[in-house]
Design a protein around this motif. Structure first.
Motif, mmCIF file in Angstrom:
data_model
loop_
_atom_site.group_PDB
_atom_site.id
_atom_site.type_symbol
_atom_site.label_atom_id
_atom_site.label_comp_id
_atom_site.label_asym_id
_atom_site.label_seq_id
_atom_site.Cartn_x
_atom_site.Cartn_y
_atom_site.Cartn_z
ATOM 1 N N ILE A 102 77.249 75.320 98.223
ATOM 2 C CA ILE A 102 77.273 76.748 98.511
ATOM 3 C C ILE A 102 78.393 77.154 99.473
ATOM 4 O O ILE A 102 79.061 78.182 99.246
ATOM 5 C CB ILE A 102 75.906 77.215 99.059
ATOM 6 N N PRO A 103 78.666 76.400 100.571
ATOM 7 C CA PRO A 103 79.758 76.837 101.463
ATOM 8 C C PRO A 103 81.100 76.976 100.757
ATOM 9 O O PRO A 103 81.963 77.741 101.213
ATOM 10 C CB PRO A 103 79.807 75.726 102.522
ATOM 11 N N PHE A 104 81.276 76.267 99.654
ATOM 12 C CA PHE A 104 82.548 76.297 98.944
ATOM 13 C C PHE A 104 82.589 77.388 97.877
ATOM 14 O O PHE A 104 83.512 77.435 97.060
ATOM 15 C CB PHE A 104 82.830 74.914 98.352
ATOM 16 N N ARG A 188 86.796 73.290 96.869
ATOM 17 C CA ARG A 188 87.102 72.881 98.242
ATOM 18 C C ARG A 188 88.542 72.389 98.339
ATOM 19 O O ARG A 188 89.126 71.876 97.370
ATOM 20 C CB ARG A 188 86.128 71.812 98.728
ATOM 21 N N TYR A 189 89.099 72.566 99.524
ATOM 22 C CA TYR A 189 90.494 72.237 99.810
ATOM 23 C C TYR A 189 90.605 70.762 100.179
ATOM 24 O O TYR A 189 89.803 70.242 100.965
ATOM 25 C CB TYR A 189 90.967 73.113 100.957
ATOM 26 N N CYS A 190 91.610 70.089 99.639
ATOM 27 C CA CYS A 190 91.857 68.674 99.928
ATOM 28 C C CYS A 190 93.301 68.494 100.384
ATOM 29 O O CYS A 190 94.214 69.161 99.892
ATOM 30 C CB CYS A 190 91.634 67.812 98.683
ATOM 31 N N THR A 191 93.488 67.572 101.314
ATOM 32 C CA THR A 191 94.828 67.186 101.713
ATOM 33 C C THR A 191 94.927 65.667 101.665
ATOM 34 O O THR A 191 93.944 64.960 101.920
ATOM 35 C CB THR A 191 95.172 67.713 103.117
ATOM 36 N N GLY A 192 96.087 65.164 101.300
ATOM 37 C CA GLY A 192 96.230 63.717 101.178
ATOM 38 C C GLY A 192 97.644 63.310 100.838
ATOM 39 O O GLY A 192 98.595 64.095 100.961
ATOM 40 N N TYR A 193 97.779 62.071 100.435
ATOM 41 C CA TYR A 193 99.056 61.517 100.007
ATOM 42 C C TYR A 193 99.181 61.645 98.487
ATOM 43 O O TYR A 193 98.204 61.484 97.745
ATOM 44 C CB TYR A 193 99.144 60.035 100.357
ATOM 45 N N LEU A 194 100.387 61.921 98.025
ATOM 46 C CA LEU A 194 100.671 61.934 96.593
ATOM 47 C C LEU A 194 102.137 61.597 96.394
ATOM 48 O O LEU A 194 103.020 62.425 96.649
ATOM 49 C CB LEU A 194 100.351 63.303 95.972
ATOM 50 N N ARG A 239 88.803 66.816 103.502
ATOM 51 C CA ARG A 239 88.343 67.952 102.695
ATOM 52 C C ARG A 239 87.809 69.037 103.627
ATOM 53 O O ARG A 239 87.283 68.749 104.701
ATOM 54 C CB ARG A 239 87.209 67.547 101.760
ATOM 55 N N GLY A 240 87.887 70.292 103.172
ATOM 56 C CA GLY A 240 87.309 71.391 103.927
ATOM 57 C C GLY A 240 87.284 72.653 103.095
ATOM 58 O O GLY A 240 87.547 72.631 101.894
ATOM 59 N N ARG A 241 86.977 73.773 103.749
ATOM 60 C CA ARG A 241 86.947 75.049 103.034
ATOM 61 C C ARG A 241 88.358 75.524 102.706
ATOM 62 O O ARG A 241 88.600 76.106 101.646
ATOM 63 C CB ARG A 241 86.206 76.083 103.870
ATOM 64 N N ASP A 242 89.284 75.284 103.625
ATOM 65 C CA ASP A 242 90.691 75.604 103.404
ATOM 66 C C ASP A 242 91.501 74.845 104.451
ATOM 67 O O ASP A 242 90.960 73.989 105.169
ATOM 68 C CB ASP A 242 90.948 77.110 103.431
ATOM 69 N N ALA A 243 92.786 75.147 104.560
ATOM 70 C CA ALA A 243 93.661 74.376 105.452
ATOM 71 C C ALA A 243 93.271 74.485 106.914
ATOM 72 O O ALA A 243 93.600 73.601 107.708
ATOM 73 C CB ALA A 243 95.113 74.824 105.267
#
Length: 268
Positions: A102-104, A188-194, A239-243
């Motif tokens: 739900i939060p997402f 949901r927002y994800c950040t990582g290596y690519l 991961r989170g709701r946004d940056a």
């Protein structure tokens, strides 16, 4: 395949400054690492760590005045298989979604769904619900925004990215997330290596990557509106709701970034 991962931030601070770092590989990939990606600073400072409300590993520290460097590195094993394709359907009615999703669905700092809701329904109401709708959103965002690293702006919201039509990977991701949430699809927002594995040269300098995970058919699936294709060697950090939930470095005071390096390359 074995991937060498690492990052380094070179900072200058005018006074001792508390910080929170989100630089470690996500715990879901910990068993894939050959050795822990401990955070290393120069000069050395005391570090303490905790998990935030999203399960991300966060490190607290106080950076001293002057020149300060912080970074991490490891080698991780990866299948070398591209991102798994999401189902074309699988959209779950809001009333049947699990509470953790739900939060997402809700608006957040950068994903201003209240501003974009009418436009989202105008653009996507005639698409098939589920994965096909998410892909239609990614297709639209991918072509609507022009990538321009020189026009990156830390304060740009999803609605501003839509209006301006320019940005970087976080802007693509924020806009796609906002559209998905407007259409009642948790994202949901994800950040990582690519890295550039499997891609033709020339290669841009290394950087972190922003993408999203969308809840369909009882699971979370990767979508990448910036690249809009399955990629190899994606490694999640947070991961989170946004940056706003997952900054690489959150500084409680002013600092100057003098250098920045991200390494994502196949290990020998």
């Amino acid at each position: 395949m074995r991937i060498q991962l690492g990052s380094r931030f070179d900072l200058f601070l005018t006074q001792p400054t508390p910080m929170i770092a989100l630089l470690n590989v996500h715990y879901s990939r910990s068993s894939d690492m050959e050795y822990p990606d401990h955070i290393v600073t120069t000069p050395a400072v005391p570090l303490t760590a905790y998990r935030d409300g999203f399960g991300n590993w966060c490190t607290r520290l106080v950076a001293p005045a002057g020149i300060f460097t912080i970074g991490t590195q490891t080698i991780i094993h990866d299948s070398g298989v591209p991102d798994v394709a999401a189902p074309l359907d699988g959209q779950i009615p809001v009333e049947l979604l699990p509470e953790e999703a739900i939060p997402f669905l809700l608006g957040s700092r950068y994903c201003d769904t209240d501003i974009l809701s009418d436009e989202a329904w105008r653009l996507f109401q005639n698409t098939a619900p589920g994965g096909a709708r998410v892909q239609a959103i990614c297709d639209f965002v991918h072509t609507h925004i022009r990538f321009d690293y020189l026009q990156a702006r830390a304060t740009r919201s999803a609605s501003e990215a839509y209006r301006e039509g320019v940005g970087v990977c976080r802007d693509y991701t924020h806009l796609a997330i906002a559209f998905c949430r407007c259409m009642n699809i948790p994202a949901r927002y994800c950040t990582g290596y690519l890295g550039d594995f499997g891609m033709p040269p020339p290669y841009a300098p290394g950087d972190f990557a922003a993408y999203m995970e969308v809840y369909l058919d009882g699971a979370w699936w990767v979508f990448d509106p910036r690249n809009n294709m399955a990629r190899i060697g994606r490694v999640l950090i947070a991961r989170g709701r946004d940056a706003a939930d997952v900054p690489m470095l959150h500084s409680f005071g002013q600092n100057r970034l003098d250098g920045f390096e991200v390494i994502t390359e196949e290990a020998a």
